[in-house]
Design a protein around this motif. Structure first.
Motif, mmCIF file in Angstrom:
data_model
loop_
_atom_site.group_PDB
_atom_site.id
_atom_site.type_symbol
_atom_site.label_atom_id
_atom_site.label_comp_id
_atom_site.label_asym_id
_atom_site.label_seq_id
_atom_site.Cartn_x
_atom_site.Cartn_y
_atom_site.Cartn_z
ATOM 1 N N LEU A 1 25.108 29.796 33.536
ATOM 2 C CA LEU A 1 24.633 30.149 34.847
ATOM 3 C C LEU A 1 24.127 29.120 35.252
ATOM 4 C CD1 LEU A 1 23.719 32.857 35.985
ATOM 5 C CD2 LEU A 1 21.373 32.756 34.848
ATOM 6 N N ALA A 2 24.084 27.396 34.868
ATOM 7 C CA ALA A 2 23.669 26.933 35.635
ATOM 8 C C ALA A 2 24.209 26.053 36.796
ATOM 9 C CB ALA A 2 23.450 25.157 34.923
ATOM 10 N N GLY A 3 23.638 25.884 37.924
ATOM 11 C CA GLY A 3 24.193 25.775 38.989
ATOM 12 C C GLY A 3 25.222 26.538 40.161
ATOM 13 N N VAL A 4 25.016 27.908 38.926
ATOM 14 C CA VAL A 4 25.437 29.169 40.200
ATOM 15 C C VAL A 4 24.643 29.686 40.923
ATOM 16 C CG1 VAL A 4 26.775 30.945 39.308
ATOM 17 C CG2 VAL A 4 27.081 29.238 38.361
ATOM 18 N N VAL A 5 23.857 29.371 42.242
ATOM 19 C CA VAL A 5 23.197 29.113 43.047
ATOM 20 C C VAL A 5 23.675 30.512 44.125
ATOM 21 C CG1 VAL A 5 21.555 28.373 41.623
ATOM 22 C CG2 VAL A 5 22.755 27.502 43.803
ATOM 23 N N PRO A 6 22.722 31.114 45.489
ATOM 24 C CA PRO A 6 23.439 31.712 46.806
ATOM 25 C C PRO A 6 23.830 30.423 47.314
ATOM 26 C CG PRO A 6 21.589 32.668 45.569
ATOM 27 C CD PRO A 6 21.424 32.013 44.423
ATOM 28 N N GLY A 7 25.485 30.395 47.766
ATOM 29 C CA GLY A 7 25.876 29.469 48.688
ATOM 30 C C GLY A 7 25.967 28.641 47.853
ATOM 31 N N ALA A 8 26.879 28.649 46.754
ATOM 32 C CA ALA A 8 27.005 27.352 45.978
ATOM 33 C C ALA A 8 28.718 28.135 46.282
ATOM 34 C CB ALA A 8 26.637 27.210 44.486
ATOM 35 N N PRO A 9 29.584 26.964 45.750
ATOM 36 C CA PRO A 9 31.365 27.318 45.826
ATOM 37 C C PRO A 9 31.775 28.094 44.361
ATOM 38 C CG PRO A 9 30.821 25.104 45.447
ATOM 39 C CD PRO A 9 29.305 25.449 46.143
ATOM 40 N N ALA A 10 32.597 29.351 44.752
ATOM 41 C CA ALA A 10 33.448 29.624 43.816
ATOM 42 C C ALA A 10 34.579 30.031 43.930
ATOM 43 C CB ALA A 10 32.444 30.587 43.076
ATOM 44 N N ARG A 11 35.352 30.370 43.094
ATOM 45 C CA ARG A 11 36.766 30.862 43.496
ATOM 46 C C ARG A 11 37.011 32.661 42.828
ATOM 47 N NH1 ARG A 11 39.644 27.188 45.255
ATOM 48 N NH2 ARG A 11 41.521 28.140 44.731
ATOM 49 N N ALA A 12 37.856 32.712 43.341
ATOM 50 C CA ALA A 12 38.515 34.585 42.512
ATOM 51 C C ALA A 12 39.632 33.907 42.633
ATOM 52 C CB ALA A 12 38.171 35.325 43.885
ATOM 53 N N ARG A 13 40.024 34.256 40.938
ATOM 54 C CA ARG A 13 40.968 34.373 40.497
ATOM 55 C C ARG A 13 42.153 35.860 40.428
ATOM 56 N NH1 ARG A 13 45.725 31.652 39.423
ATOM 57 N NH2 ARG A 13 47.369 32.898 37.274
ATOM 58 N N ILE A 14 43.469 36.076 41.590
ATOM 59 C CA ILE A 14 43.797 37.452 41.065
ATOM 60 C C ILE A 14 45.070 37.618 40.350
ATOM 61 C CG2 ILE A 14 44.158 39.189 42.253
ATOM 62 C CD1 ILE A 14 41.462 38.939 42.471
ATOM 63 N N ASP A 15 45.255 37.886 38.738
ATOM 64 C CA ASP A 15 45.967 37.820 38.626
ATOM 65 C C ASP A 15 47.421 38.798 39.019
ATOM 66 O OD1 ASP A 15 44.815 36.226 36.811
ATOM 67 O OD2 ASP A 15 44.075 37.622 35.114
ATOM 68 N N ALA A 16 47.461 39.835 39.724
ATOM 69 C CA ALA A 16 48.119 40.669 39.908
ATOM 70 C C ALA A 16 49.172 39.520 40.657
ATOM 71 C CB ALA A 16 48.345 42.136 40.686
ATOM 72 N N LEU A 17 48.107 39.447 41.901
ATOM 73 C CA LEU A 17 49.017 38.029 42.932
ATOM 74 C C LEU A 17 48.659 37.383 42.625
ATOM 75 C CD1 LEU A 17 46.219 39.405 46.163
ATOM 76 C CD2 LEU A 17 48.478 40.159 44.600
ATOM 77 N N GLY A 18 48.337 36.229 41.502
ATOM 78 C CA GLY A 18 48.959 34.844 40.896
ATOM 79 C C GLY A 18 48.228 34.217 41.771
ATOM 80 N N ARG A 19 47.271 34.517 42.559
ATOM 81 C CA ARG A 19 46.849 33.860 43.337
ATOM 82 C C ARG A 19 45.522 33.523 43.094
ATOM 83 N NH1 ARG A 19 47.742 35.791 49.213
ATOM 84 N NH2 ARG A 19 46.674 34.287 50.089
ATOM 85 N N GLU A 20 44.780 32.075 43.332
ATOM 86 C CA GLU A 20 43.433 32.040 43.708
ATOM 87 C C GLU A 20 42.739 31.419 45.374
ATOM 88 O OE1 GLU A 20 41.669 28.801 41.502
ATOM 89 O OE2 GLU A 20 42.781 29.570 39.780
ATOM 90 N N PHE A 21 41.972 32.700 45.711
ATOM 91 C CA PHE A 21 40.926 32.786 46.397
ATOM 92 C C PHE A 21 39.725 31.745 46.637
ATOM 93 C CE2 PHE A 21 43.908 36.632 46.016
ATOM 94 C CZ PHE A 21 44.283 36.337 47.423
ATOM 95 N N ALA A 22 39.069 30.996 48.111
ATOM 96 C CA ALA A 22 38.065 30.721 47.848
ATOM 97 C C ALA A 22 37.060 31.316 48.317
ATOM 98 C CB ALA A 22 38.178 29.094 48.907
ATOM 99 N N ALA A 23 35.976 30.995 47.439
ATOM 100 C CA ALA A 23 34.564 31.982 47.585
ATOM 101 C C ALA A 23 33.169 31.749 47.462
ATOM 102 C CB ALA A 23 34.582 32.828 46.195
ATOM 103 N N THR A 24 32.343 32.133 47.431
ATOM 104 C CA THR A 24 31.262 31.817 48.087
ATOM 105 C C THR A 24 29.529 32.971 46.796
ATOM 106 O OG1 THR A 24 30.854 31.296 49.673
ATOM 107 C CG2 THR A 24 29.036 31.110 49.435
ATOM 108 N N VAL A 25 29.132 32.407 46.411
ATOM 109 C CA VAL A 25 28.749 33.231 46.053
ATOM 110 C C VAL A 25 27.197 33.524 46.726
ATOM 111 C CG1 VAL A 25 26.324 33.005 44.341
ATOM 112 C CG2 VAL A 25 28.458 31.804 43.249
#
Length: 381
Positions: A243-267
């Motif tokens: 949980l350290a560093g995971v705060v609103p506005g922090a960068p994240a990523r979402a991986r969708i295995d069905a598409l074989g892709r990763e997407f940029a995300a935001t907490v």
């Protein structure tokens, strides 16, 4: 007495006598003749012995790379599900029969667009009554207002008493109140009539339709579901250790295995309290979905960046699969390709991490050609 010849000893050769040469027997002569006859056959079949260089197969030209460790980002992972960032379930306040349906599952709709229409003949009649009441109240108000103005004029000339003026003012006020009441009733009737048309409260895609023409619509029951998928969210349960560093506005990523892709995300949101049994916290990340590739209900993996680490990556083109096994061709000290099974990890674009089976500094074939086999010499190109 005579001496018997059979028992007489053999006569000895005199000392210094010359020995006679005894020729080969018939059996020895036969063996030598057979060997001489077979010699031409051996020469014609076997020929001269080949050299080691002549037996070495030709080298296969292939790109060769050297395995090297590189710094790669590390992520904490949590599984979740894609959901629309905004969802609406429009319905109606009326009890009525469905006359027309204008939308179905999968349709893109705009905010305010009519989705269905109900039979509202009784409500329209109420609107007519309300309009008539407004007209009557308006006439009464106009008459009372004219009367009030006349009394005001007469009172100014001294031709009307104060009581007449008070009565005229009261009549004008009552007529005005009656007109306002009638107008409010007409507005309420029209508002009720508006519920005869089910409209989309937001723009998005129709993900569910629960009515057909002829059905009875019940007050308060959702008739459609509309999802705004221009942005989507992923709800994931993240372990407290990550949980350290995971705060609103922090960068994240979402991986969708069905598409074989990763997407940029935001907490977007972090739950202030965790689950005491699993020691996890609910984290919501938001992903832009302008191309519509992400759909509600998809399995997703939320990734949260941590401190980077050293890892060994090879291009996907270097890998060879045999059923469930994954391998690559590593070069030995003599430059020959040796098929080696490896264990792979996460992917990063056109590269994949090798967890075991290949060490830094070893050479491998970056893109093995079809003719390359185990043990074949490789000519780097």
């Amino acid at each position: 007495m005579k001496t018997t010849e059979r028992n007489a000893p053999a006569a000895r050769e005199p000392k210094g006598a010359t020995k006679m040469f005894v020729g080969p027997t018939f059996k020895t002569l036969f063996v030598l003749a057979a060997a001489a006859a077979a010699a031409p056959l051996l020469v014609s079949c076997g020929g001269a012995p080949r050299s080691a260089a002549a037996e070495r197969p030709a080298a296969v030209a292939a790109p060769v790379a050297v395995a090297a460790l590189a710094e790669t980002p590390e992520f904490a992972s949590a599984t979740g599900e894609v959901a629309p960032y905004e969802r609406a379930n429009p319905g109606t306040k009326l009890l009525g029969r469905v006359e027309r349906v204008f939308a179905r599952e999968g349709d893109a709709v705009r905010a305010g667009q009519t989705l269905a229409a109900l039979d509202a003949a009784d409500v329209r009649a109420q609107v007519g009554l309300a309009d008539a009441a407004v007209a009557s109240a308006q006439a009464q108000y106009d008459n009372a207002a004219a009367m009030y103005r006349r009394i005001q004029t007469l009172a100014a000339r001294g031709s009307a008493t104060a009581k007449n003026l008070e009565d005229a003012a009261a009549g004008n006020a009552m007529a005005a109140a009656g007109l306002a009441q009638a107008q409010a009733g007409a507005a309420a009737a029209r508002a009720t009539l508006a519920y005869a048309e089910v409209k989309a409260p937001i723009s998005g895609l129709v993900s569910a339709k629960r009515i057909e023409v002829g059905d009875m619509a019940a007050p308060g029951a959702p008739l459609f579901t509309i999802d705004d998928v221009s942005r989507v969210k992923v709800l994931a349960e993240l372990a407290e250790a990550d949980l350290a560093g995971v705060v609103p506005g922090a960068p994240a990523r979402a991986r969708i295995d069905a598409l074989g892709r990763e997407f940029a995300a935001t907490v977007d949101r972090v739950s202030p309290a965790g689950d005491p049994r699993s020691r996890t916290f609910e984290v919501q990340i938001v992903v832009d979905n302008k191309d519509g590739a992400l759909r509600p209900g998809m399995y997703a993996r939320a990734l949260f960046p941590k401190a980077p680490r050293k890892a060994l990556f090879v291009p996907k083109s270097a890998l060879t699969t045999r059923g469930e096994l994954v391998g690559l061709y590593a070069l030995d000290d003599e430059g020959a390709a040796r098929l080696r099974w490896v264990r792979v990890g996460r992917e990063d674009g056109d590269k994949v991490e090798v967890l075991s089976g290949l060490a830094a500094g070893e050479r491998y074939v970056a893109a093995p050609p079809a003719e390359l086999v185990d043990g074949a010499p490789v000519a780097a190109r």
